[in-house]
Scaffold this active site. Structure first.
Site, mmCIF file in Angstrom:
data_model
loop_
_atom_site.group_PDB
_atom_site.id
_atom_site.type_symbol
_atom_site.label_atom_id
_atom_site.label_comp_id
_atom_site.label_asym_id
_atom_site.label_seq_id
_atom_site.Cartn_x
_atom_site.Cartn_y
_atom_site.Cartn_z
ATOM 1 C CE LYS A 9 -3.819 -2.340 2.406
ATOM 2 N NZ LYS A 9 -4.808 -2.216 3.510
ATOM 3 C CE1 TYR A 49 -9.248 -2.867 0.684
ATOM 4 C CE2 TYR A 49 -8.582 -0.809 -0.343
ATOM 5 C CZ TYR A 49 -8.269 -1.931 0.397
ATOM 6 O OH TYR A 49 -6.983 -2.125 0.856
ATOM 7 C CB THR A 91 -7.442 -5.341 9.931
ATOM 8 O OG1 THR A 91 -8.096 -6.413 9.258
ATOM 9 C CG2 THR A 91 -7.599 -4.056 9.132
ATOM 10 N NE ARG A 102 -2.430 -5.823 7.207
ATOM 11 C CZ ARG A 102 -3.616 -6.243 6.781
ATOM 12 N NH1 ARG A 102 -4.345 -7.055 7.532
ATOM 13 N NH2 ARG A 102 -4.091 -5.836 5.614
ATOM 14 C CG ASN A 112 -3.555 -2.454 6.977
ATOM 15 O OD1 ASN A 112 -3.368 -2.076 5.820
ATOM 16 N ND2 ASN A 112 -4.693 -2.997 7.365
ATOM 17 C CG HIS A 115 -5.166 -6.307 -0.432
ATOM 18 N ND1 HIS A 115 -6.381 -6.390 0.208
ATOM 19 C CD2 HIS A 115 -5.243 -7.165 -1.492
ATOM 20 C CE1 HIS A 115 -7.163 -7.235 -0.452
ATOM 21 N NE2 HIS A 115 -6.502 -7.720 -1.490
ATOM 22 C CD GLU A 126 -8.628 -9.174 -3.841
ATOM 23 O OE1 GLU A 126 -7.483 -9.565 -3.532
ATOM 24 O OE2 GLU A 126 -9.486 -8.851 -2.990
HETATM 25 P P1 IDP Z 1 -7.938 -6.658 5.675
HETATM 26 O O1 IDP Z 1 -7.042 -5.773 4.817
HETATM 27 O O2 IDP Z 1 -7.220 -7.173 6.876
HETATM 28 O O3 IDP Z 1 -8.636 -7.734 4.874
HETATM 29 P P2 IDP Z 1 -10.520 -5.290 5.796
HETATM 30 O O4 IDP Z 1 -11.419 -5.343 6.994
HETATM 31 O O5 IDP Z 1 -10.935 -6.057 4.582
HETATM 32 O O6 IDP Z 1 -9.062 -5.692 6.281
HETATM 33 O O7 IDP Z 1 -10.364 -3.742 5.419
HETATM 34 C C1 IDP Z 1 -9.715 -3.355 4.235
HETATM 35 C C2 IDP Z 1 -8.766 -2.219 4.549
HETATM 36 O O8 IDP Z 1 -9.519 -1.086 4.961
HETATM 37 C C3 IDP Z 1 -7.814 -2.498 5.723
HETATM 38 O O9 IDP Z 1 -6.667 -3.229 5.341
HETATM 39 C C4 IDP Z 1 -7.489 -1.111 6.192
HETATM 40 O O10 IDP Z 1 -6.495 -0.484 5.375
HETATM 41 C C5 IDP Z 1 -8.828 -0.387 5.990
HETATM 42 N N1 IDP Z 1 -9.678 -0.417 7.200
HETATM 43 C C6 IDP Z 1 -10.317 -1.490 7.728
HETATM 44 N N2 IDP Z 1 -11.035 -1.148 8.814
HETATM 45 C C7 IDP Z 1 -10.843 0.176 8.970
HETATM 46 C C8 IDP Z 1 -11.345 1.137 9.924
HETATM 47 O O11 IDP Z 1 -12.111 0.821 10.843
HETATM 48 N N3 IDP Z 1 -10.919 2.414 9.749
HETATM 49 C C9 IDP Z 1 -10.097 2.799 8.736
HETATM 50 N N4 IDP Z 1 -9.620 1.939 7.813
HETATM 51 C C10 IDP Z 1 -9.976 0.646 7.935
#
Ligand code: IDP
Ligand code: MG
Length: 154
Positions: A9, A49, A91, A102, A112, A115, A126
């Protein structure tokens, strides 16, 4: 052999951690079969997303993921999807265990670093979103016989 879609990212690229992250994937034994740098557009962000577009945090996530270049990769290996998810950790970097990407490099739930597809089905979609078939390179890795046994390499 399973494939998964990975993004380094914008925070990882800006913090010059791309080489470190790539090393971790290589050291694990994963084979890189696609790699490119690109800027994620708002349209691509919404496609990638899609499950999060209606969530309250989406505007911030969109601003983040479109803010600078990302590096997209396709990695191949036994159980590549689950292996990469495990390497990344949960996450939120503040909760991710040391030893995970992470957990080792971040403290944020948004920034983080990486992806990784969350299922084989998502990986297929994807990979199609980020790479044209001819951008994926088929080659024989001379290390393959030292990475796993023949009955695991399928
Ligand atoms: P993942 O990347 O671990 O699969 P997801 O829940 O699918 O996590 O969320 C996608 C991305 O959105 C996360 O990697 C993070 O960058 C962002 N994200 C997830 N939850 C939050 C939040 O509560 N606030 C801000 N950004 C978030
Ligand atoms: Mg996810």
């Amino acid at each position: 052999m399973e494939r998964t879609l990975i993004l380094f990212k914008p925070d990882a690229v800006q913090r010059r951690l791309a080489g470190t992250l790539l090393s971790r994937l290589e050291n694990k034994g994963l084979k890189i079969v696609g790699l490119k740098m690109l800027k994620v557009s708002k349209e691509l962000s919404a496609k990638h997303y899609a499950e999060h577009v209606s969530k309250p945090f989406y505007p911030l996530l969109e601003a983040f993921i479109t803010s600078g270049p990302v590096i997209a990769l396709v990695a191949e290996g036994p159980s590549a999807v689950a292996v990469v998810r495990g390497m990344m950790g949960p996450t939120n970097g503040a909760q991710a265990a040391p030893g995970t990407i992470r957990g080792d490099f971040g403290v944020s739930r948004q920034m983080n670093l990486m992806h990784g597809s969350d299922s084989v089905e998502a990986a297929k979609k994807e990979i199609d979103v980020y790479f044209r078939p001819e951008e994926l390179v088929s080659y024989d890795s001379s290390l393959k016989d030292w990475v796993c046994a023949a009955d695991e390499a399928k």
